[in-house]
Design a protein around this motif. Structure first.
Motif, PDB file in Angstrom:
ATOM      1  N   GLY A 208       0.818  -1.202   0.000  1.00 48.89           N
ATOM      2  CA  GLY A 208       0.000   0.000   0.000  1.00 48.89           C
ATOM      3  C   GLY A 208       0.853   1.253   0.000  1.00 48.89           C
ATOM      4  O   GLY A 208       2.065   1.221   0.298  1.00 48.89           O
ATOM      5  N   ALA A 209       0.231   2.381  -0.323  1.00 53.65           N
ATOM      6  CA  ALA A 209       0.974   3.639  -0.413  1.00 53.65           C
ATOM      7  C   ALA A 209       1.621   4.008   0.911  1.00 53.65           C
ATOM      8  O   ALA A 209       2.657   4.688   0.933  1.00 53.65           O
ATOM      9  N   ASP A 210       1.065   3.547   2.039  1.00 52.53           N
ATOM     10  CA  ASP A 210       1.648   3.866   3.334  1.00 52.53           C
ATOM     11  C   ASP A 210       2.922   3.069   3.613  1.00 52.53           C
ATOM     12  O   ASP A 210       3.598   3.308   4.614  1.00 52.53           O
ATOM     13  N   GLN A 211       3.249   2.125   2.724  1.00 58.02           N
ATOM     14  CA  GLN A 211       4.444   1.302   2.903  1.00 58.02           C
ATOM     15  C   GLN A 211       5.643   1.809   2.102  1.00 58.02           C
ATOM     16  O   GLN A 211       6.698   1.156   2.082  1.00 58.02           O
ATOM     17  N   TRP A 212       5.520   2.957   1.473  1.00 55.83           N
ATOM     18  CA  TRP A 212       6.558   3.433   0.566  1.00 55.83           C
ATOM     19  C   TRP A 212       7.927   3.534   1.255  1.00 55.83           C
ATOM     20  O   TRP A 212       8.947   3.055   0.745  1.00 55.83           O
ATOM     21  N   GLY A 213       7.962   4.150   2.430  1.00 58.04           N
ATOM     22  CA  GLY A 213       9.235   4.291   3.132  1.00 58.04           C
ATOM     23  C   GLY A 213       9.855   2.956   3.485  1.00 58.04           C
ATOM     24  O   GLY A 213      11.079   2.759   3.332  1.00 58.04           O
ATOM     25  N   ASN A 214       9.040   2.017   3.956  1.00 50.92           N
ATOM     26  CA  ASN A 214       9.551   0.688   4.298  1.00 50.92           C
ATOM     27  C   ASN A 214      10.088  -0.033   3.070  1.00 50.92           C
ATOM     28  O   ASN A 214      11.100  -0.742   3.142  1.00 50.92           O
ATOM     29  N   ILE A 215       9.402   0.121   1.946  1.00 49.91           N
ATOM     30  CA  ILE A 215       9.845  -0.526   0.706  1.00 49.91           C
ATOM     31  C   ILE A 215      11.181   0.052   0.243  1.00 49.91           C
ATOM     32  O   ILE A 215      12.098  -0.684  -0.166  1.00 49.91           O
ATOM     33  N   ILE A 216      11.328   1.376   0.316  1.00 50.13           N
ATOM     34  CA  ILE A 216      12.586   2.021  -0.064  1.00 50.13           C
ATOM     35  C   ILE A 216      13.728   1.499   0.801  1.00 50.13           C
ATOM     36  O   ILE A 216      14.844   1.223   0.320  1.00 50.13           O
ATOM     37  N   ASN A 217      13.470   1.340   2.103  1.00 49.88           N
ATOM     38  CA  ASN A 217      14.495   0.793   2.991  1.00 49.88           C
ATOM     39  C   ASN A 217      14.955  -0.585   2.521  1.00 49.88           C
ATOM     40  O   ASN A 217      16.151  -0.899   2.531  1.00 49.88           O
ATOM     41  N   GLY A 218      13.995  -1.432   2.147  1.00 51.02           N
ATOM     42  CA  GLY A 218      14.331  -2.775   1.702  1.00 51.02           C
ATOM     43  C   GLY A 218      15.128  -2.788   0.420  1.00 51.02           C
ATOM     44  O   GLY A 218      16.056  -3.600   0.247  1.00 51.02           O
ATOM     45  N   ILE A 219      14.792  -1.898  -0.491  1.00 50.84           N
ATOM     46  CA  ILE A 219      15.524  -1.802  -1.754  1.00 50.84           C
ATOM     47  C   ILE A 219      16.979  -1.412  -1.486  1.00 50.84           C
ATOM     48  O   ILE A 219      17.922  -2.015  -2.014  1.00 50.84           O
ATOM     49  N   GLU A 220      17.169  -0.396  -0.650  1.00 49.27           N
ATOM     50  CA  GLU A 220      18.531   0.087  -0.397  1.00 49.27           C
ATOM     51  C   GLU A 220      19.340  -0.941   0.381  1.00 49.27           C
ATOM     52  O   GLU A 220      20.536  -1.138   0.101  1.00 49.27           O
ATOM     53  N   LEU A 221      18.726  -1.615   1.353  1.00 48.97           N
ATOM     54  CA  LEU A 221      19.452  -2.631   2.110  1.00 48.97           C
ATOM     55  C   LEU A 221      19.884  -3.771   1.193  1.00 48.97           C
ATOM     56  O   LEU A 221      21.027  -4.243   1.263  1.00 48.97           O
ATOM     57  N   THR A 222      18.992  -4.208   0.316  1.00 47.13           N
ATOM     58  CA  THR A 222      19.322  -5.303  -0.596  1.00 47.13           C
ATOM     59  C   THR A 222      20.424  -4.903  -1.571  1.00 47.13           C
ATOM     60  O   THR A 222      21.364  -5.671  -1.826  1.00 47.13           O
ATOM     61  N   ARG A 223      20.329  -3.688  -2.098  1.00 45.31           N
ATOM     62  CA  ARG A 223      21.352  -3.221  -3.044  1.00 45.31           C
ATOM     63  C   ARG A 223      22.720  -3.127  -2.371  1.00 45.31           C
ATOM     64  O   ARG A 223      23.734  -3.562  -2.921  1.00 45.31           O
ATOM     65  N   ARG A 224      22.745  -2.577  -1.143  1.00 47.97           N
ATOM     66  CA  ARG A 224      24.025  -2.409  -0.456  1.00 47.97           C
ATOM     67  C   ARG A 224      24.622  -3.748  -0.029  1.00 47.97           C
ATOM     68  O   ARG A 224      25.844  -3.898   0.017  1.00 47.97           O
ATOM     69  N   THR A 225      23.757  -4.716   0.287  1.00 47.03           N
ATOM     70  CA  THR A 225      24.231  -5.990   0.815  1.00 47.03           C
ATOM     71  C   THR A 225      24.607  -6.968  -0.288  1.00 47.03           C
ATOM     72  O   THR A 225      25.624  -7.670  -0.193  1.00 47.03           O
TER      73      THR A 225
END
Length: 423
Positions: A208-225
């Motif tokens: 949902g739209a309220d999950q945008w920040g959490n989703i961004i966190n997951g993208i950046e963590l996965t990319r960095r890791t």
């Protein structure tokens, strides 16, 4: 076909699935659409959406991300349903005004058993390359070690940035308590994305739209890791044409499990949507072709009522099965009268001028002869015995207006009145 994101980024989708998601209105925000389009066009994209087990049923507000997963599977991609057996022990702080109640392990297990059923009706599960799978984040979150978590995962998160996310900022701006437990939720959700990328090759998270920040966190963590290119997409948080939150009624949430809300009441929810919402909801919550939906949405008067019934039939068949949808439609026809079956039901007449000013429902009940006094009408509402257009009424102060005009009023199972609006 060209499409435009809500942020104005022009896109010419190569992939059929992205064209479908745009055309049906499933995209609110997305990261790196061009890269996601290339991934879709190149092969199967494993995609996940997460659902916490905070109740023993999902509600109609959850249908949008589930339907988006359904569209992806129909286009040849792989849906992953993540059940938050681990994160349900904490609670997402997203825009809530209070801390979630703590659930026991037994309550969470019972809730998971309850919410599993809806996915089997909307997605095809199995062992094939595009078959859906269901996983529980308790399987990996329960094994995390605190020091390793801080060292390996926590170092990738900026507290300054976490405080800036709308879901957190809203709580702090209202000077409401945000526990350290809740504050860690976004880290655990980000870790889910990383873990699913490792285990199942997941490349896209939807929510949902309220999950945008959490989703961004997951993208950046996965990319960095891992260095993997992964993506995020949010579906809109829907409101009705009049601005009300989608999926809420006077009686509460519109649940997807029959034990919580009968298929008949679910059918009635869709039958009674606002006229301006018929086309949009047919597009989002049914599998009907877009050209047929365009025809249904363009109808007026009694023909638009038939379009509402088609919406109710199709949406109920998806959530409860075709047999339950047919039974609900037949019950509605018998109870309220459809076509010739309406003959013989009493009629109460109101004027458009009265409706423009608003008619208290208790007055309408008395005028229709369903109660002898306003006090009796209030008691009938308090006893959950009154339905307006098939929807249970629980608010004795409710006022009927011209938009939408009431059509049927019921007291109990056998007393029904047709509301006739005169000029």
């Amino acid at each position: 076909m060209s499409a435009t994101t809500p942020t104005g980024i022009p896109v010419e989708p190569r992939s059929a699935v992205l064209r479908t998601l745009f055309a049906r209105g499933y995209i609110h925000q997305a990261t790196h659409l061009a890269g996601l389009d290339e991934a879709f066009a190149a092969g199967i994209v494993p995609t996940y959406a997460g659902f916490d087990a905070t109740a023993d049923s999902l509600h109609v507000g959850h249908m949008l991300p589930i339907m988006a997963l359904r569209r992806l599977q129909q286009a040849g991609h792989k849906p992953i349903v993540l059940i938050g057996g681990g994160t349900s022990r904490i609670g997402d702080p997203s825009f809530r005004s209070e801390v979630r109640p703590m659930l026991s392990a037994e309550q969470i297990a019972s809730n998971i058993a309850g919410i599993r059923t809806i996915f089997g009706r909307l997605l095809t599960f199995g062992d094939g390359p595009t078959d859906a799978v269901m996983v529980d984040n308790a399987d990996w979150l329960g094994d995390l070690r605190w020091i390793e978590m801080l060292r390996d995962i926590g170092r990738h998160f900026s507290v300054n940035r976490m405080l800036s996310f709308d879901s957190v900022k809203a709580r702090l701006d209202r000077q409401e308590t945000l526990s350290f437990l809740e504050f860690n939720y976004m880290i655990l959700q980000a870790y889910d994305f990383l873990e699913l990328s490792r285990r199942l090759g997941v490349r896209l998270q939807m929510g949902g739209a309220d999950q945008w920040g959490n989703i961004i966190n997951g993208i950046e963590l996965t990319r960095r890791t891992t260095g993997e290119a992964v993506f995020g997409l949010t579906v809109p948080l829907l409101t009705t044409a009049s601005g009300a939150k989608m999926g809420k009624t006077a009686a509460g949430a519109v649940w997807l499990n029959a034990e919580r809300l009968s298929p008949f009441d679910y059918w009635q929810f869709w039958r009674n949507v606002e006229e301006a919402d018929v086309g949009r909801f047919l597009t989002l919550f049914t599998d009907l072709p877009l050209d047929e939906i365009e025809d249904l949405a363009a109808r007026q008067g009694a023909a638009l009522n038939a379009a509402k019934e088609r919406l109710a039939d199709e949406a109920t068949a998806l959530a409860h099965g075709a047999h339950a949808a047919r039974q609900a439609a037949e019950t509605a026809g018998q109870a309220f009268g459809r076509g010739a079956a309406a003959e013989g039901l009493p009629v109460v007449t109101v004027t458009r001028t009265e409706l423009a000013s608003g008619i208290p429902l208790v007055d309408l009940i008395v005028r229709a002869g369903l109660a002898r006094s306003k006090a009796e009408a209030r008691r009938a509402i308090a006893g959950r015995g009154v339905r307006l257009d098939g929807a249970l009424v629980t608010d004795a102060t409710r006022v009927c207006h011209a938009q939408p005009a009431p059509e049927r009023l019921s007291h109990g199972r056998k007393r029904h009145v047709i509301v006739s609006v005169m000029d």
